[in-house]
Design an enzyme around this catalytic site. Sequence first.
Site, PDB file in Angstrom:
ATOM      1  N   HIS A  30       2.002   3.434  -9.092  1.00  0.00           N
ATOM      2  CA  HIS A  30       1.782   2.009  -9.367  1.00  0.00           C
ATOM      3  C   HIS A  30       2.923   1.446 -10.221  1.00  0.00           C
ATOM      4  O   HIS A  30       3.382   0.329  -9.998  1.00  0.00           O
ATOM      5  CB  HIS A  30       0.444   1.788 -10.079  1.00  0.00           C
ATOM      6  CG  HIS A  30      -0.748   2.182  -9.252  1.00  0.00           C
ATOM      7  ND1 HIS A  30      -0.853   1.860  -7.917  1.00  0.00           N
ATOM      8  CD2 HIS A  30      -1.883   2.866  -9.561  1.00  0.00           C
ATOM      9  CE1 HIS A  30      -2.002   2.333  -7.442  1.00  0.00           C
ATOM     10  NE2 HIS A  30      -2.637   2.954  -8.418  1.00  0.00           N
ATOM     11  N   LEU A  70      10.999 -20.262  -4.918  1.00  0.00           N
ATOM     12  CA  LEU A  70      10.071 -19.339  -4.245  1.00  0.00           C
ATOM     13  C   LEU A  70       8.720 -19.448  -4.938  1.00  0.00           C
ATOM     14  O   LEU A  70       8.648 -19.415  -6.169  1.00  0.00           O
ATOM     15  CB  LEU A  70      10.582 -17.899  -4.362  1.00  0.00           C
ATOM     16  CG  LEU A  70       9.599 -16.843  -3.831  1.00  0.00           C
ATOM     17  CD1 LEU A  70       9.873 -16.551  -2.361  1.00  0.00           C
ATOM     18  CD2 LEU A  70       9.680 -15.550  -4.604  1.00  0.00           C
ATOM     19  N   ASP A  90       0.833  -1.206   0.000  1.00  0.00           N
ATOM     20  CA  ASP A  90       0.000   0.000   0.000  1.00  0.00           C
ATOM     21  C   ASP A  90       0.868   1.257   0.000  1.00  0.00           C
ATOM     22  O   ASP A  90       1.989   1.251   0.502  1.00  0.00           O
ATOM     23  CB  ASP A  90      -0.919  -0.017   1.231  1.00  0.00           C
ATOM     24  CG  ASP A  90      -2.072   0.969   1.100  1.00  0.00           C
ATOM     25  OD1 ASP A  90      -2.397   1.371  -0.040  1.00  0.00           O
ATOM     26  OD2 ASP A  90      -2.643   1.350   2.137  1.00  0.00           O
TER      27      ASP A  90
HETATM   28  C1  IPE Z   1      -5.362  -2.792  -0.065  1.00  0.00           C
HETATM   29  O1  IPE Z   1      -5.066  -1.448  -0.253  1.00  0.00           O
HETATM   30  C2  IPE Z   1      -5.359  -3.508  -1.371  1.00  0.00           C
HETATM   31  C3  IPE Z   1      -4.082  -3.604  -2.064  1.00  0.00           C
HETATM   32  C4  IPE Z   1      -2.920  -3.163  -1.658  1.00  0.00           C
HETATM   33  C5  IPE Z   1      -4.139  -4.288  -3.313  1.00  0.00           C
HETATM   34  P1  IPE Z   1      -6.216  -0.335  -0.351  1.00  0.00           P
HETATM   35  O2  IPE Z   1      -5.503   0.951  -0.525  1.00  0.00           O
HETATM   36  O3  IPE Z   1      -7.202  -0.722  -1.373  1.00  0.00           O
HETATM   37  O4  IPE Z   1      -6.893  -0.444   1.084  1.00  0.00           O
HETATM   38  P2  IPE Z   1      -7.826   0.570   1.885  1.00  0.00           P
HETATM   39  O5  IPE Z   1      -8.901   0.996   0.957  1.00  0.00           O
HETATM   40  O6  IPE Z   1      -6.963   1.728   2.284  1.00  0.00           O
HETATM   41  O7  IPE Z   1      -8.297  -0.206   3.064  1.00  0.00           O
HETATM   42  C1  IPE Z   2      -1.691   0.221  -3.347  1.00  0.00           C
HETATM   43  O1  IPE Z   2      -1.456   1.586  -3.365  1.00  0.00           O
HETATM   44  C2  IPE Z   2      -1.942  -0.334  -4.728  1.00  0.00           C
HETATM   45  C3  IPE Z   2      -3.308  -0.813  -4.964  1.00  0.00           C
HETATM   46  C4  IPE Z   2      -4.275  -0.822  -4.109  1.00  0.00           C
HETATM   47  C5  IPE Z   2      -3.580  -1.314  -6.274  1.00  0.00           C
HETATM   48  P1  IPE Z   2      -2.651   2.632  -3.306  1.00  0.00           P
HETATM   49  O2  IPE Z   2      -3.035   2.968  -4.709  1.00  0.00           O
HETATM   50  O3  IPE Z   2      -3.733   2.164  -2.438  1.00  0.00           O
HETATM   51  O4  IPE Z   2      -1.905   3.874  -2.662  1.00  0.00           O
HETATM   52  P2  IPE Z   2      -2.510   4.887  -1.596  1.00  0.00           P
HETATM   53  O5  IPE Z   2      -2.980   4.085  -0.428  1.00  0.00           O
HETATM   54  O6  IPE Z   2      -3.623   5.618  -2.266  1.00  0.00           O
HETATM   55  O7  IPE Z   2      -1.350   5.774  -1.271  1.00  0.00           O
HETATM   56 MG    MG Z   3      -4.149   2.378  -0.463  1.00  0.00          MG
END
Ligand code: IPE
Ligand code: IPE
Ligand code: MG
Length: 250
Positions: free
Chosen positions: A44, A138, A27
Site C-alpha cells: 500500500h 487536472l 489493485d
Molecule cells: C477494489 O479492490 C477496491 C480498491 C482498489 C480500492 P479489491 O481488492 O477490494 O477488490 P476485490 O475484493 O478483489 O473485488
Molecule cells: C488494492 O490492493 C488496494 C486496496 C484495496 C486498498 P489490494 O490490497 O487489494 O491488493 P491485492 O488485490 O490483495 O493484491
Molecule cells: Mg485487491
Amino acid sequence: MIKRFFSSTADIPEAAAVPRHVAIIMDGNGRWAKKRLMPRVAGHAQGVERVRDIVEACIRRGIGYLTLFAFSSENWRRPQDEVNRLMELFVMALEREVDKMHRNGVCLKVVGDLSRFDQRLRDLIAQGEARTLDNARLTLTVCANYGGRWDILNAVNRWRGDNPGQDELTEDGLAAYLTLAYAPEPDLFIRTGGEQRISNFLLWQLAYAELYFTDTLWPDFDGKALDLAIASYQKRERRFGRTSEQLLER
Ligand code: IPE
Ligand code: IPE
Ligand code: MG
C-alpha cells in the site's frame, strides 16, 4: 452551478483521442508485497508513490480528470490492522502531497461516505479540497469508503429530500446528484492487478467507458503502462449504440 456534461445514454458524446476522464481501480498492492515477502501494507505504501507518478503522467498527457478507487465500502471487511494502516497512509498522503498538487494545478476531490472516517482525516480532506478548489489542470478524485450502489442510493435520497412530493426522477435529475456530477463520464476504465471485475466502483458512470484490464500490479503501474492503456483505448470504436457504418457517415 455544475457544468452539464454529455450523458452517454441521453446524448452521443464526442469520442476524444486522449481520454478526458480516466478511472482506475488500483489493485494488486497486497500481491506486489507478498511477491517480495513483505507485509501487505508495504504494498500500500508503494501504491501511494504510484499515485503521485500517475497524477503527473496524466497532467503531461492532457487528461483532465483522474478518478482513483482507494478504499471501497467493502474494504472495511479486511483485518483491522490493515484498515488502520490504510487510514494512516491516507492521512500521510494528504499531509505530504496537497502542497505539490496545488502547485501542479490539481483540484482534489474525495468522494464516498466520509462519515465513517476519523475527524482528523475528514479535516485534512476538507482542507485539501478547499485549498485546491480553483485549480483546473487536472481534477483528481479519490474514492474513499466509496461504493457504486451507495452513490446511486445516496443520490436518489438527496434528490428526494430536495424535491418532496415529486415522483418522477429523470436520468439527468439523478446524474446531478451523483458524487461525480462535476466530471464527464469516464472514457477509459483501468483495473490493474489482473482481476476482471468492477468491485462496486462507478456503476452508473461506467455505462459506456472503455474497459481495460492489465495484470500489472498497481505498485508497478507507471507512465509506460498508462500509455499502453491509452493506446488500447485509441484503437476502440466507440459506437454508443450505433453501427460502424453510421460512424463512417459522420
Ligand atoms: C477494489 O479492490 C477496491 C480498491 C482498489 C480500492 P479489491 O481488492 O477490494 O477488490 P476485490 O475484493 O478483489 O473485488
Ligand atoms: C488494492 O490492493 C488496494 C486496496 C484495496 C486498498 P489490494 O490490497 O487489494 O491488493 P491485492 O488485490 O490483495 O493484491
Ligand atoms: Mg485487491
